[in-house]
Enzyme design. Structure first.
Site, PDB file in Angstrom:
ATOM      1  N   CYS A 160       0.842  -1.182   0.000  1.00 30.04           N
ATOM      2  CA  CYS A 160       0.000   0.000   0.000  1.00 30.04           C
ATOM      3  C   CYS A 160       0.884   1.241   0.000  1.00 30.04           C
ATOM      4  O   CYS A 160       2.101   1.157   0.127  1.00 30.04           O
ATOM      5  CB  CYS A 160      -0.910  -0.005   1.220  1.00 30.04           C
ATOM      6  SG  CYS A 160      -1.816  -1.547   1.438  1.00 30.04           S
ATOM      7  N   ARG A 169       1.575   1.423  -6.032  1.00 29.67           N
ATOM      8  CA  ARG A 169       1.857   0.500  -4.932  1.00 29.67           C
ATOM      9  C   ARG A 169       0.609  -0.245  -4.465  1.00 29.67           C
ATOM     10  O   ARG A 169       0.713  -1.263  -3.786  1.00 29.67           O
ATOM     11  CB  ARG A 169       2.453   1.268  -3.746  1.00 29.67           C
ATOM     12  CG  ARG A 169       3.784   1.906  -4.016  1.00 29.67           C
ATOM     13  CD  ARG A 169       4.236   2.724  -2.824  1.00 29.67           C
ATOM     14  NE  ARG A 169       4.557   1.873  -1.689  1.00 29.67           N
ATOM     15  CZ  ARG A 169       5.789   1.493  -1.355  1.00 29.67           C
ATOM     16  NH1 ARG A 169       6.801   1.865  -2.094  1.00 29.67           N
ATOM     17  NH2 ARG A 169       5.994   0.745  -0.305  1.00 29.67           N
ATOM     18  N   TRP A 201      -3.979  -1.932  -1.117  1.00 26.52           N
ATOM     19  CA  TRP A 201      -3.954  -3.194  -1.859  1.00 26.52           C
ATOM     20  C   TRP A 201      -4.429  -4.248  -0.878  1.00 26.52           C
ATOM     21  O   TRP A 201      -3.765  -4.534   0.101  1.00 26.52           O
ATOM     22  CB  TRP A 201      -2.547  -3.491  -2.361  1.00 26.52           C
ATOM     23  CG  TRP A 201      -2.456  -4.670  -3.268  1.00 26.52           C
ATOM     24  CD1 TRP A 201      -2.611  -4.688  -4.631  1.00 26.52           C
ATOM     25  CD2 TRP A 201      -2.152  -6.027  -2.898  1.00 26.52           C
ATOM     26  NE1 TRP A 201      -2.439  -5.953  -5.126  1.00 26.52           N
ATOM     27  CE2 TRP A 201      -2.157  -6.802  -4.086  1.00 26.52           C
ATOM     28  CE3 TRP A 201      -1.901  -6.661  -1.690  1.00 26.52           C
ATOM     29  CZ2 TRP A 201      -1.901  -8.174  -4.086  1.00 26.52           C
ATOM     30  CZ3 TRP A 201      -1.652  -8.028  -1.688  1.00 26.52           C
ATOM     31  CH2 TRP A 201      -1.655  -8.762  -2.885  1.00 26.52           C
ATOM     32  N   ASN A 209       0.477   0.152   6.473  1.00 28.42           N
ATOM     33  CA  ASN A 209       0.967  -0.741   5.425  1.00 28.42           C
ATOM     34  C   ASN A 209       1.617  -1.928   6.114  1.00 28.42           C
ATOM     35  O   ASN A 209       2.389  -1.763   7.050  1.00 28.42           O
ATOM     36  CB  ASN A 209       2.000  -0.021   4.545  1.00 28.42           C
ATOM     37  CG  ASN A 209       2.455  -0.866   3.375  1.00 28.42           C
ATOM     38  OD1 ASN A 209       1.843  -1.888   3.062  1.00 28.42           O
ATOM     39  ND2 ASN A 209       3.532  -0.452   2.725  1.00 28.42           N
ATOM     40  N   GLY A 210       1.294  -3.160   5.655  1.00 28.15           N
ATOM     41  CA  GLY A 210       1.878  -4.351   6.257  1.00 28.15           C
ATOM     42  C   GLY A 210       0.802  -5.323   6.701  1.00 28.15           C
ATOM     43  O   GLY A 210      -0.369  -5.219   6.310  1.00 28.15           O
ATOM     44  N   GLU A 250      10.974 -15.145 -17.634  1.00 27.47           N
ATOM     45  CA  GLU A 250      10.623 -13.726 -17.499  1.00 27.47           C
ATOM     46  C   GLU A 250       9.595 -13.320 -18.550  1.00 27.47           C
ATOM     47  O   GLU A 250       8.664 -12.563 -18.263  1.00 27.47           O
ATOM     48  CB  GLU A 250      11.889 -12.874 -17.603  1.00 27.47           C
ATOM     49  CG  GLU A 250      11.654 -11.378 -17.655  1.00 27.47           C
ATOM     50  CD  GLU A 250      11.048 -10.791 -16.388  1.00 27.47           C
ATOM     51  OE1 GLU A 250      10.700  -9.594 -16.419  1.00 27.47           O
ATOM     52  OE2 GLU A 250      10.915 -11.506 -15.373  1.00 27.47           O
ATOM     53  N   LYS A 264       5.877 -11.785 -17.737  1.00 28.22           N
ATOM     54  CA  LYS A 264       5.402 -10.498 -18.245  1.00 28.22           C
ATOM     55  C   LYS A 264       4.054 -10.660 -18.949  1.00 28.22           C
ATOM     56  O   LYS A 264       3.151  -9.838 -18.777  1.00 28.22           O
ATOM     57  CB  LYS A 264       6.429  -9.891 -19.217  1.00 28.22           C
ATOM     58  CG  LYS A 264       7.640  -9.318 -18.535  1.00 28.22           C
ATOM     59  CD  LYS A 264       7.295  -8.077 -17.754  1.00 28.22           C
ATOM     60  CE  LYS A 264       8.306  -7.816 -16.649  1.00 28.22           C
ATOM     61  NZ  LYS A 264       8.180  -8.697 -15.499  1.00 28.22           N
ATOM     62  N   GLU A 283       1.311 -11.302 -16.364  1.00 27.89           N
ATOM     63  CA  GLU A 283       1.107 -10.166 -15.466  1.00 27.89           C
ATOM     64  C   GLU A 283       0.181  -9.118 -16.056  1.00 27.89           C
ATOM     65  O   GLU A 283      -0.709  -8.609 -15.375  1.00 27.89           O
ATOM     66  CB  GLU A 283       2.452  -9.481 -15.157  1.00 27.89           C
ATOM     67  CG  GLU A 283       3.271 -10.096 -14.061  1.00 27.89           C
ATOM     68  CD  GLU A 283       4.531  -9.300 -13.799  1.00 27.89           C
ATOM     69  OE1 GLU A 283       4.773  -8.990 -12.625  1.00 27.89           O
ATOM     70  OE2 GLU A 283       5.262  -8.993 -14.750  1.00 27.89           O
ATOM     71  N   HIS A 302       8.885 -34.277 -22.086  1.00 35.45           N
ATOM     72  CA  HIS A 302       8.627 -34.854 -20.776  1.00 35.45           C
ATOM     73  C   HIS A 302       7.301 -34.370 -20.183  1.00 35.45           C
ATOM     74  O   HIS A 302       7.117 -34.419 -18.967  1.00 35.45           O
ATOM     75  CB  HIS A 302       9.786 -34.543 -19.828  1.00 35.45           C
ATOM     76  CG  HIS A 302      11.075 -35.176 -20.240  1.00 35.45           C
ATOM     77  ND1 HIS A 302      11.331 -36.521 -20.070  1.00 35.45           N
ATOM     78  CD2 HIS A 302      12.175 -34.649 -20.858  1.00 35.45           C
ATOM     79  CE1 HIS A 302      12.539 -36.786 -20.547  1.00 35.45           C
ATOM     80  NE2 HIS A 302      13.063 -35.677 -21.028  1.00 35.45           N
ATOM     81  N   LYS A 337       3.273  -2.856  -6.955  1.00 32.73           N
ATOM     82  CA  LYS A 337       4.683  -2.736  -7.319  1.00 32.73           C
ATOM     83  C   LYS A 337       5.623  -3.210  -6.220  1.00 32.73           C
ATOM     84  O   LYS A 337       6.505  -4.021  -6.442  1.00 32.73           O
ATOM     85  CB  LYS A 337       4.983  -1.274  -7.666  1.00 32.73           C
ATOM     86  CG  LYS A 337       6.406  -1.017  -8.130  1.00 32.73           C
ATOM     87  CD  LYS A 337       6.676  -1.671  -9.461  1.00 32.73           C
ATOM     88  CE  LYS A 337       8.039  -1.303 -10.007  1.00 32.73           C
ATOM     89  NZ  LYS A 337       8.336  -2.060 -11.236  1.00 32.73           N
TER      90      LYS A 337
END
Length: 609
Positions: free
Chosen positions: A2, A27, A73, A98-99, A482, A486, A489, A505, A604
């Site tokens: 947050c 954030r 968030w 925040n947390g 990566e 992306k 996301e 496999h 973020k």
């Protein structure tokens, strides 16, 4: 995850709070709110973006000289206005947080027994009620906050106001970032420096356990033992221009195109010195590098993939055994202690909670040879580490990391070459070859960016798909990972990455004409193996999208689409091949109409576990 901002001044702080929250929106952005102390507590909250909360504040003509704000968030409780911050206790105490508070259930039961009524499902509300309770017992706001945080388990950054002390703001941190901004006749708090840059560049980064009391004219900081603490004042060099879009449509687009400059800036000192020097990593680097016998990399998300790439460089160039672990997994298992192991933490923000706690765990095992690779100066992880290499990516606003990732790769390659030199494994000719490749990297990346029109056309084949597969081999396998990250996301297309040799496999069962397969295929020692793996896909009717280079000698055919980078850059090839997969994800997301910079359910800076 947050965002927090607060101000105490002699002027109306509402515009500053709203601007600060707008800059922190990356954030967390499920909801937003502000509380102003002007006689009593006036609070405005709204689900959604900061702009929706701002409209409410404007409608109420909200003004005041002391206030706090928050972008949320969601963790505990759904995305509702009642769960949005700030939280208020009995109309007298307002708080943002925040947390995560791990013992909130037992504290909630205790407070209910004391007569407190809960209006939200959040863990945060218990903090507001606890502070109110201790104030009601006769404690001042600072003492009530100190007593409260001593009873909390978990991680937090908080800021609190009370009608009993109308000119005072108190804040505290443990495990989550919080800073104080110093002004003239006004002072500020924020979870990120970007929130206060419009009003001050002079900032103090609070340390774990710190509690601070702010008025318009004064700041006092007490450490975890309640003793007065002197903390260094830093002058931020973050540019306001770097926080603006400029000519770009999205921050992700801007940050992808800033990579040539970011990479050049990150290696500037190295190039100026024309040598891989221990001094690049700090004063104690020579002593540390001389005695380490292995490397352990701790990271999360995109930074973890940077670490996986570095493993190839460290073992092939420096011949040093290297392990890479996900931060959140490492600290919850028993591991073998090795005081001579170099612990490398990678974090864009320097505040990633999982990685910070993993570092603490390693140190608790007596592993004190530590190196942080980070993009934010004086953040928590670098401060806790013996050595530091700062990347110079500049502010990164888009949730999906781009330039932070590629600058991390440059830093990690520099580490591999420097350790190789320390161990007598890097001759002068090879050192100069590596330095020349780094000098040319910015130009090579710009050439890769010039492929954007072709990649934009490819994106049309992905936008209507539900799944995609990414393949790579050797050092390019982490780049495939990566690329898959992306795509999922920001476009919400399910994507997975595999070493190309693993196709037979299991994953080959998924391949059909509806599963596009992206292949990272530069001209390296594994190229012919990759070509064989591609034939397995083609034989099952799969559509191949191949990122190659000028030397790979691929021929387009039905079901095989090829884009070539203009040149092969040898050992730095993973960095170059990151650019096309970033662009592919970006343009697929545009076609799908998703929010590129603020993808759903993500934030973020991950400061909760």
């Amino acid at each position: 995850m947050c965002g927090i901002v607060g101000a105490v001044a002699r002027r109306n702080v509402v515009p500053m709070l709203i601007e600060g929250l707008s800059r922190l929106e990356y954030r967390g952005y499920d909801s937003a709110g502000i509380a102003i102390l002007e006689g009593d507590i006036k609070r405005v909250r709204a689900v959604g973006r900061v702009s929706e909360m701002q409209a409410k504040a404007d409608a109420q003509n909200l003004t005041g000289t002391l206030g706090i704000g928050h972008t949320r968030w969601a963790t505990h409780g759904g995305v509702t206005e009642s769960n949005a911050h700030p939280h208020v206790s009995k109309g007298e105490v307002a708080l943002v947080h925040n947390g995560i508070i791990e013992n909130h259930d037992e504290q909630r039961d205790r407070l209910k027994a004391l007569g407190y009524v809960f209006e939200s499902q959040t863990d945060t509300e218990v903090i507001a009620h606890l502070i109110h309770y201790y104030q009601a017992q006769g404690l001042a706001l600072l003492a009530a906050t100190q007593k409260t945080v001593a009873e909390l388990m978990g991680a937090f950054a908080i800021s609190v106001l009370s009608i009993k002390e109308p000119n005072v703001m108190v804040c505290a941190r443990l495990g989550c970032p919080l800073l104080i901004g110093l002004g003239e006749g006004e002072n500020f708090i924020a979870s990120d420096v970007s929130a206060v840059l419009s009003v001050t560049r002079r900032v103090i980064y609070l340390e774990d356990g710190d509690v601070a009391i702010l008025t318009a004219d004064k700041v006092e900081i007490l450490d975890k033992d309640g003793q007065p603490a002197l903390r260094k004042v830093h002058v931020s060099d973050v540019s306001l221009d770097s926080l603006e879009l400029g000519p770009y449509d999205h921050f992700m687009q801007k940050e992808i195109h800033e990579q040539p400059r970011a990479l050049t800036d990150t290696i500037e000192a190295l190039i100026d010195d024309a040598s891989f020097s221990n001094a690049l990593f700090g004063k104690e680097a020579s002593d540390v590098f001389a005695k380490v016998n292995s490397v352990l990399i701790l990271a999360a998300g995109t930074s973890y993939y940077a670490g996986l790439t570095a493993k190839y460089w460290l073992e092939s160039i420096a011949k040093i055994p290297t392990n890479v672990e996900i931060s959140s997994e490492y600290r919850y298992r028993q591991s073998v202690q090795n005081p001579m192991q170099l612990i490398v933490t990678i974090s864009q923000s320097g505040e990633t909670l999982d990685t910070m706690e993993a570092l603490k765990h390693a140190q608790s095992l007596g592993q004190n040879q530590t190196l942080a690779i980070c993009n934010v100066q004086e953040s928590a992880i670098p401060r806790a580490s013996k050595l530091v290499y700062y990347t110079r990516a500049g502010a990164e606003i888009g949730v999906a990391s781009t330039k932070a990732f590629t600058t991390q790769l440059v830093a990690l390659f520099t580490l591999a070459a420097t350790l190789a030199k320390e161990r007598g494994l890097l001759d002068i000719a090879t050192e100069q070859q590596y330095l020349a490749a780094l000098r040319q990297l910015g130009g090579s990346v710009q050439h890769a960016l010039n492929l954007e029109p072709q990649i934009r056309e490819w994106a049309k084949a992905f936008a209507n798909k539900q799944h995609a597969l990414f393949l790579g081999r050797g050092i390019h396998y982490p780049i495939a990972m990566e690329g898959a990250l992306k795509l999922k996301e920001i476009s919400y297309i399910h994507a997975e990455a595999y070493p190309a040799g693993e196709l037979k496999h299991g994953p080959l069962a998924l391949v059909d004409e509806n599963m596009p397969v992206v292949v990272i295929a530069p001209n390296d020692a594994l190229l012919e193996k990759v070509k064989s793996n591609m034939q397995e896909v083609k034989a099952r009717g799969g559509q191949l999208f191949v990122f190659a280079d000028a030397d790979s000698h691929f021929v387009e055919s039905e079901g095989v689409h090829v884009i070539r980078t203009p040149r092969h850059v040898g050992v730095l090839s993973p960095i170059l091949h990151t650019i096309p997969v970033q662009l592919l994800a970006y343009h697929a997301a545009l076609l799908k109409g998703t929010d590129v910079d603020k993808p759903r359910n993500l934030a973020k800076s991950v400061t909760v576990e």
